[in-house]
Structures are given as structure tokens and as C-alpha cells.
Scaffold this motif. Sequence first.
Motif: not given
Length: 359
Positions: A181-201
Motif C-alpha cells: 500500500d503506497a497511498t500517502d495518508y495515515v489513519d488515526v482512530h480516536l477509539s482507544a481510551p485515552r490514546f488512539f489506534a492507527w493504520r500506516i501504509p
Amino acid sequence: MYDFVVVGAGPAGSRFARRAAEEGYDVLAFEQGEVGEPLACSGHVSTDIWGFTGENARDELLQNEIVGARFHVGGPGSDAHRFYKREVVSNVIDREGLDRHLAGLARDAGADVREHHTVTAVDQRHDRVAVTVRGPDGTETFEAKMIAGCDGPRSRVRTELDLAEPGELLHGVLGFDSDADATDYVDVHLSAPRFFAWRIPRGDAGVEYGLAAPPGDDVGGRFDDLIDGYGVDLHRRCSGAIPIGPPESVTSHRGFLLGDAAAQTKPFTGGGILYGMTSADHAVREIDPDSPASLAAYERAWRDDLSQEIRLGHWLRRAYSLPEPVQRAGLSALSGEIGVHMDRPSSLFSREHLRKVFS
């Protein structure tokens, strides 16, 4: 007798070992296993990373270039709010390869970097430190004028020097999907308590998924939900602690901490590669191994440089725990082109960023 014994050959330890050796100091560094293993840290970094590496490192380590982030209040499939720059804002790199590269630079500079050596005790004396190490050939004791603890969030050196723990240890989980996956955006999810989750290509290397939260908040279960939401099969998982909040002091009479051992990390992302190496440079400039009093200059220097960024990072992190309607309203109002630097929260108040927000 060595000038410095360095415990831990991650980015902060290898950077210090390299720069100290370049200054003519006699440096011995220990790594518990093989350099770069086990992986317990994301490979998403600012473009400033290349100021700390050697020639051709970018060609060797770069996996992808990122221009922005999509922020989600919910999990996969939830509405996204885009933040972006018109140029590359960050890079995705081979994280294990970075450690090996930096350790190689330390060796090239003259530091003695030894793998498969575990520090079991530190005896801090008036005029030296005695470091007991278990290695492939048995247990040995080495003497040095000073010891640098660069051995991670659960630092043995920190314990041996009787220095305080970080303010908090988060539990982080990483997983890797092999689909390119060579796309140029990361995804940040504010769904974890007091922090976050992420997806990085990560380009041809696949995709990195991660989640961090305080221990006890079912981090593993929440990570599984994230992966199920994306519908992917992971070929590799790992986990580790993320230190947040430096203690009041990271120095003793003849010892000092760097990197994760000192919680020199960003409170709003948990990343510490750049902060740790920046602090390593301060340590080389300020510390004289023949003068324990010089440790105070190191303590002042790195805090003068980073304490405001860390303090602002704590404020940013508070936004992760705001009610969801407030998060959505804030993300909607602020999304769009930005002028911030991912390692410097103070850039939120820069003329460049404010001009883009209000243009």
C-alpha cells in the motif's frame, strides 16, 4: 577504564555512542539481543530523521512518504477528517533497519558495540561505575567513568541508579499486513481510551496497524476489533510499553538516561526516536565524563529544548478523551491544510500554521 558504558543500542543509545566516539571518548555499548530486535516501535517519523543518519540511508530505509492524516472518532469505516500538507510531512521507514544503521555508524566512529550482552548490575561509586554484564562468554564486570541508560521503558539502569519511573507506561500493540500500500495518508482512530489506534501504509512492505492505551483497558481486544474492522490478516504481531512523562530527574552521580528510559517521548503520539536522539546530542555536548557536575548541564539542556513540546503534547492528548460530539466538532473546524511539524506541538502556534487555518 572506559569513558562511557552505554546500555541499549536503540536510536538514542547508538546516537550517543556514535557522537561520543566522534568526540574522542572511549565508548563501550551493550545490546541485550540483536540490534533492532524485537521490534516494538512504529516506523512513522518526521523527515528530520535524515539529519541523524548516514549517507544513502534514505535509499536504504525509506518505505513510503506521507502528506496527511485522516482522523476518525470511531473505528474503520467511520467518517474521516483530513489534515494535510502540500508537501511530504513524514516518512515511513524500516524501523529495524534504522537501529542496525545507527549502530553501524556508532561502530564506524570507533564505539565498541556488543550484541547479546545483558546488564545485570550497576555499582555506582564515587569515581566510577562498575557494570556487570552477562554475555556469550559468561559474566564480566566493566568499569567506566559514566553510564548511559538507553535501555528502554523498563530500564534496568534506571532501577540500578535508583531514578524515578516515567509518569505512565502505556501498552502498545503492533501488527503487520503484507499487502502493499503506497497511498500517502495515515489513519488515526480516536477509539482507544485515552490514546488512539492507527493504520500506516508502508509501500511494498505492507501496512502497519497499531493501538495503544493504558494497561487494563483491554488493549488486545480493542486491537482485534480494529483488525476485524479493516478485514485484514496479519502475518506478524508485537507489543511493548510506551513511556509518557519524564521523571523530575534523569541523572544520578555518574549516570544518566536517554530515550525511552528517560521518557523523552511525545505524549500525544508516544514516539520518541527524534526526541531521544536530540537528547543524545545534548548529552554529548554537555557531559564531561571526568566531571559529574556536568550532568546538571545535560539535564538543563534537553529540558530547555523539549519540555515545552512535551507539556503542549500533554494538552493535545487531553483532546483524545473529550466527548465524541466535541471531538467531531473540533476536527471539522480544524481540518484541511496545516502548517505543523509532527515533532513540535509548538508549531500549532506558528505563523505558517495559523495562516493556513484561517485562510
